[in-house]
Design a protein around this motif. Structure first.
Motif, PDB file in Angstrom:
ATOM      1  N   LEU A 361     -35.963 -26.879 -44.515  1.00 46.58           N
ATOM      2  CA  LEU A 361     -35.817 -25.484 -44.093  1.00 46.58           C
ATOM      3  C   LEU A 361     -36.003 -24.518 -45.252  1.00 46.58           C
ATOM      4  CD1 LEU A 361     -32.691 -25.884 -41.771  1.00 46.58           C
ATOM      5  CD2 LEU A 361     -35.018 -25.389 -41.041  1.00 46.58           C
ATOM      6  N   VAL A 362     -35.635 -24.967 -46.432  1.00 45.81           N
ATOM      7  CA  VAL A 362     -35.653 -24.099 -47.604  1.00 45.81           C
ATOM      8  C   VAL A 362     -37.031 -24.051 -48.260  1.00 45.81           C
ATOM      9  CG1 VAL A 362     -34.825 -24.045 -49.985  1.00 45.81           C
ATOM     10  CG2 VAL A 362     -33.191 -24.203 -48.106  1.00 45.81           C
ATOM     11  N   GLN A 363     -37.745 -25.151 -48.136  1.00 47.35           N
ATOM     12  CA  GLN A 363     -39.072 -25.256 -48.756  1.00 47.35           C
ATOM     13  C   GLN A 363     -39.962 -24.015 -48.550  1.00 47.35           C
ATOM     14  OE1 GLN A 363     -40.567 -28.515 -50.178  1.00 47.35           O
ATOM     15  NE2 GLN A 363     -41.930 -26.960 -51.022  1.00 47.35           N
ATOM     16  N   PRO A 364     -40.085 -23.510 -47.337  1.00 45.15           N
ATOM     17  CA  PRO A 364     -40.955 -22.340 -47.137  1.00 45.15           C
ATOM     18  C   PRO A 364     -40.570 -21.132 -47.991  1.00 45.15           C
ATOM     19  CG  PRO A 364     -40.257 -23.246 -45.029  1.00 45.15           C
ATOM     20  CD  PRO A 364     -39.496 -23.979 -46.074  1.00 45.15           C
ATOM     21  N   TYR A 365     -39.272 -20.991 -48.239  1.00 45.41           N
ATOM     22  CA  TYR A 365     -38.835 -19.845 -49.039  1.00 45.41           C
ATOM     23  C   TYR A 365     -39.284 -20.002 -50.487  1.00 45.41           C
ATOM     24  CZ  TYR A 365     -36.014 -18.456 -45.054  1.00 45.41           C
ATOM     25  OH  TYR A 365     -35.622 -18.061 -43.812  1.00 45.41           O
ATOM     26  N   LYS A 368     -42.961 -19.272 -50.632  1.00 44.16           N
ATOM     27  CA  LYS A 368     -43.213 -17.835 -50.576  1.00 44.16           C
ATOM     28  C   LYS A 368     -42.986 -17.181 -51.940  1.00 44.16           C
ATOM     29  CE  LYS A 368     -40.792 -15.578 -47.482  1.00 44.16           C
ATOM     30  NZ  LYS A 368     -40.276 -15.323 -46.126  1.00 44.16           N
ATOM     31  N   GLU A 369     -42.032 -17.728 -52.679  1.00 41.69           N
ATOM     32  CA  GLU A 369     -41.728 -17.197 -54.017  1.00 41.69           C
ATOM     33  C   GLU A 369     -42.700 -17.722 -55.066  1.00 41.69           C
ATOM     34  OE1 GLU A 369     -39.200 -14.969 -55.185  1.00 41.69           O
ATOM     35  OE2 GLU A 369     -39.236 -14.555 -53.025  1.00 41.69           O
ATOM     36  N   GLY A 370     -43.558 -18.627 -54.655  1.00 43.16           N
ATOM     37  CA  GLY A 370     -44.495 -19.214 -55.608  1.00 43.16           C
ATOM     38  C   GLY A 370     -43.838 -20.202 -56.547  1.00 43.16           C
ATOM     39  N   ILE A 371     -42.708 -20.749 -56.136  1.00 43.02           N
ATOM     40  CA  ILE A 371     -42.058 -21.752 -56.972  1.00 43.02           C
ATOM     41  C   ILE A 371     -42.513 -23.128 -56.487  1.00 43.02           C
ATOM     42  CG2 ILE A 371     -39.862 -22.782 -57.676  1.00 43.02           C
ATOM     43  CD1 ILE A 371     -38.640 -19.945 -57.152  1.00 43.02           C
ATOM     44  N   GLU A 372     -43.173 -23.859 -57.355  1.00 38.44           N
ATOM     45  CA  GLU A 372     -43.717 -25.142 -56.947  1.00 38.44           C
ATOM     46  C   GLU A 372     -42.666 -26.239 -57.019  1.00 38.44           C
ATOM     47  OE1 GLU A 372     -47.609 -26.460 -58.353  1.00 38.44           O
ATOM     48  OE2 GLU A 372     -47.889 -24.372 -59.011  1.00 38.44           O
ATOM     49  N   PHE A 396     -30.790 -19.792 -51.511  1.00 39.73           N
ATOM     50  CA  PHE A 396     -31.171 -20.962 -52.309  1.00 39.73           C
ATOM     51  C   PHE A 396     -32.138 -20.579 -53.426  1.00 39.73           C
ATOM     52  CE2 PHE A 396     -29.450 -23.331 -48.744  1.00 39.73           C
ATOM     53  CZ  PHE A 396     -28.809 -24.378 -49.394  1.00 39.73           C
ATOM     54  N   ILE A 397     -32.919 -19.543 -53.193  1.00 41.99           N
ATOM     55  CA  ILE A 397     -33.851 -19.095 -54.233  1.00 41.99           C
ATOM     56  C   ILE A 397     -33.060 -18.587 -55.431  1.00 41.99           C
ATOM     57  CG2 ILE A 397     -35.674 -17.450 -54.826  1.00 41.99           C
ATOM     58  CD1 ILE A 397     -36.561 -19.490 -52.787  1.00 41.99           C
ATOM     59  N   THR A 398     -32.177 -17.643 -55.195  1.00 44.08           N
ATOM     60  CA  THR A 398     -31.432 -17.072 -56.320  1.00 44.08           C
ATOM     61  C   THR A 398     -30.491 -18.104 -56.935  1.00 44.08           C
ATOM     62  OG1 THR A 398     -29.866 -16.219 -54.697  1.00 44.08           O
ATOM     63  CG2 THR A 398     -31.511 -14.683 -55.529  1.00 44.08           C
ATOM     64  N   GLN A 399     -29.968 -19.002 -56.098  1.00 44.76           N
ATOM     65  CA  GLN A 399     -28.990 -19.957 -56.601  1.00 44.76           C
ATOM     66  C   GLN A 399     -29.605 -21.173 -57.282  1.00 44.76           C
ATOM     67  OE1 GLN A 399     -25.799 -19.631 -56.981  1.00 44.76           O
ATOM     68  NE2 GLN A 399     -25.676 -17.660 -55.947  1.00 44.76           N
ATOM     69  N   SER A 400     -30.886 -21.387 -57.083  1.00 47.51           N
ATOM     70  CA  SER A 400     -31.413 -22.632 -57.638  1.00 47.51           C
ATOM     71  C   SER A 400     -32.804 -22.557 -58.258  1.00 47.51           C
ATOM     72  CB  SER A 400     -31.414 -23.727 -56.560  1.00 47.51           C
ATOM     73  OG  SER A 400     -32.433 -23.481 -55.613  1.00 47.51           O
ATOM     74  N   SER A 401     -33.394 -21.366 -58.303  1.00 45.07           N
ATOM     75  CA  SER A 401     -34.766 -21.317 -58.837  1.00 45.07           C
ATOM     76  C   SER A 401     -34.817 -21.782 -60.288  1.00 45.07           C
ATOM     77  CB  SER A 401     -35.335 -19.901 -58.702  1.00 45.07           C
ATOM     78  OG  SER A 401     -34.576 -19.007 -59.481  1.00 45.07           O
ATOM     79  N   PHE A 402     -33.699 -21.613 -61.017  1.00 47.85           N
ATOM     80  CA  PHE A 402     -33.698 -22.015 -62.434  1.00 47.85           C
ATOM     81  C   PHE A 402     -33.786 -23.529 -62.627  1.00 47.85           C
ATOM     82  CE2 PHE A 402     -29.342 -21.379 -60.997  1.00 47.85           C
ATOM     83  CZ  PHE A 402     -28.791 -22.611 -61.264  1.00 47.85           C
TER      84      PHE A 402
END
Length: 509
Positions: A361-365, A368-372, A396-402
RNA sequence: GGAGCGUUCGUCUAACGGUUAGGACGCCAGGUUUUCAUCCUGGUAAUACGGGUUCGAUUCCCGUACGCUCUACCA
């Protein structure tokens, strides 16, 4: 009398499906499944002027997303089709004719302008016993005149002839007995000039033909219920009539009144289940799905708006809802929608969901952010690490993109004022130690070991851990948030950790 | 205006006619987390009003107020 339970959701395809609509679907579905019955989707597209392309597809998609799949529908078909009223047009006329023959309905030849004028002329005009003889219809005109008008194909409608001085009542499953004085009911149009039925005729005819046993709809329909009861009586007999249940409304959070699309825009939350693109205005209205709700939570929170099983339980799977659902625990009063609580439901569901499922479910987000994401297993692991701090999927983007790429924004302002050469020295040595580990073949280490080693180094430099932990965190994630520092190091591994230390050291020098 | 429906903490709601009117969200305080969130503990806050019926009304009845829905050849 023990016919199989059959219920229907009967929307008109005029736009996005809002909370109230989905909840009506849900209650239909739960009731049907609880009673081992069938749930039917019927499209009420009798108003050609309001038809919006794509709206029907949208309804089907929304039901699919929610997991509330109908047993019969325009898409699935079924033994009582067609399931689009526009395709059933020919069926309705015979029933209107029957009513005319029985004297329960009549032709009316008034033009829209005639009606407009009459409404201006007569305050509180009602097309009913008080005024029907002043109008142009088969009750007021002679038989010859009527025959002539019909022969010439004069545009006309068919209206129900509401009887005088009768009490019409129905036993609403939620509200108990509701009664109406027929003197207050007007002669509703049954068949329009274009040959299409109005809702009033269509709902009765189709519910009969489709063998509907229980008819649920929004409370706004209650005032027109006497018309439907009368039609049932004239056409099929009251003993055939489905049981009615008029559901309470979902209200706007502030003030009063029915929740509308505008309220969502005004207050900043979705009202539609999914994104709705309106081809007429060329605008998209955000949906719960796209805002980051999971369907399980969406269904759960809707169920709790107007229903409960009498216990303190609030988190339900759909199976539990089906098992526990009962109409006599549905509320009478409307419920104001609370977006904060809605988000809480979603957070609870995220916490409870399988990491693998969440990853999908999170993958599409991330896309969209361009995070591979190179490694699916890595994503699943990260999700497990951060899920309890997420309420909506985009969190999940803000919490885990790092975990996937070095932060670009480093909150140096929070550490710069207390920064000094000793700290630079400390982190330089830390990086060097990590580097030597890498050279000896170590890629990463368990968080507890990393923490112990870190503290040893802190002691050696005669510093306090409290002074170094926050700077280290900020180097790794960019700000004051996220899971435990050494869990992050363990996960992103030593090489990446060194790179981030060095990058921040540059910024701080 | 008319008709119908409705009314328990700010919100969602529980309570065979007998409870210190319970739970959840939110908010506040404390603890855990050397961050944030989670989590834990505690706190805040309600029966719209007036009459009945009753030994006893949140609960049953009537009235009032307030609100909502409908009052289209829309659903």
């Amino acid at each position: 009398m023990d016919a199989k339970v059959r219920v229907r959701f009967a929307p008109s395809p005029t736009g996005g499906l809002h909370l109230g609509g989905v909840r009506t679907v849900l209650f239909n579905y739960l009731f049907a499944k609880h009673n081992n019955g069938e749930f039917i989707l019927r499209i009420e597209d009798t108003d050609q002027t309001r038809f919006v392309p794509g709206a029907e597809q949208y309804i089907q998609d929304t039901l699919a997303w929610c997991g509330l799949t109908p047993d019969e529908s325009p898409l699935h078909g079924g033994p009582y089709g067609p399931y689009r009223q526009s395709e059933r047009k020919a069926m309705y006329k015979q029933y209107a004719d029957k009513l005319i023959a029985q004297g329960n309905a009549y032709y009316a030849f008034d033009t829209p302008e005639d009606l407009d004028n009459k409404r201006k002329e007569v305050p509180n005009f009602q097309y009913s016993r008080a005024h029907r003889m002043d109008m142009k219809n088969s009750l007021s005109l002679s038989k010859e005149e009527v025959d002539e008008l019909l022969k010439n194909n004069t545009p006309h409608v068919i209206r129900i002839k509401v009887p005088e001085n009768e009490e019409v009542s129905l036993e609403d499953v939620i509200r108990g007995q509701v009664s109406f004085d027929t003197n207050m009911v007007d002669d509703k149009v049954l068949l329009k000039a274009d040959g299409m039925p109005t809702y009033h005729l269509a709902v009765v005819v189709d519910d009969h033909l489709m063998k509907i046993t229980h008819a649920f709809r929004g409370e706004e329909w209650l005032p027109s219920a006497p018309v439907h009861v009368l039609l049932w009586k004239y056409l099929f007999g009251l003993e055939q009539m489905p049981k009615w249940a008029h559901l309470p409304l979902i209200l706007k959070p502030d003030g009063n009144g029915k929740l509308s699309k505008r309220d969502g825009e005004r207050l900043g939350f979705p009202v539609f289940a999914m994104d709705w693109f309106d081809p007429n205005t060329n605008t998209t209205t955000i949906g719960f799905k796209e805002r980051g709700f999971v369907p399980e939570a969406f269904v759960n929170l809707l169920a709790m708006l107007g229903w409960n099983d009498g216990t303190d339980k609030e988190i339900y799977t759909i199976e539990e809802l089906i098992a526990g659902f009962s109409l006599d625990r549905v509320h009478k009063g409307g419920a104001k929608f609370d977006y904060e609580k809605a988000k809480w439901f979603n957070g609870e569901w995220i916490k409870k969901m399988e990491n693998e499922k969440l990853a999908a479910l999170v993958q599409p987000y991330f896309d969209k952010e361009g995070i591979e994401i190179h490694d699916k297993a890595y994503l699943v692991k990260v999700i497990g690490l951060v899920k309890e701090r997420c309420q909506l999927l985009p969190d999940f983007i803000t919490q885990s993109s790092f975990y996937f790429k070095a932060p670009t924004q480093i909150d140096t302002a929070s550490v710069a004022p207390k920064w000094d050469a000793k700290k630079t020295e400390f982190f330089t040595e830390l990086a060097a130690i990590y580097n030597s580990k890498i050279e000896s073949g170590v890629i990463t280490a368990p968080a507890i070991d990393l923490e112990a080693a870190f503290k040893d180094l802190v002691a050696k430099h005669e510093l306090k851990p409290g002074e170094l932990m926050l700077p280290f965190r900020i180097m790794l994630v960019g700000g004051k948030f996220g899971p435990g520092v050494f869990e992050i190091v363990e996960t992103i591994e030593l090489k990446e950790t060194i790179a981030r230390i060095q990058y921040s050291l540059q910024l701080l020098s």
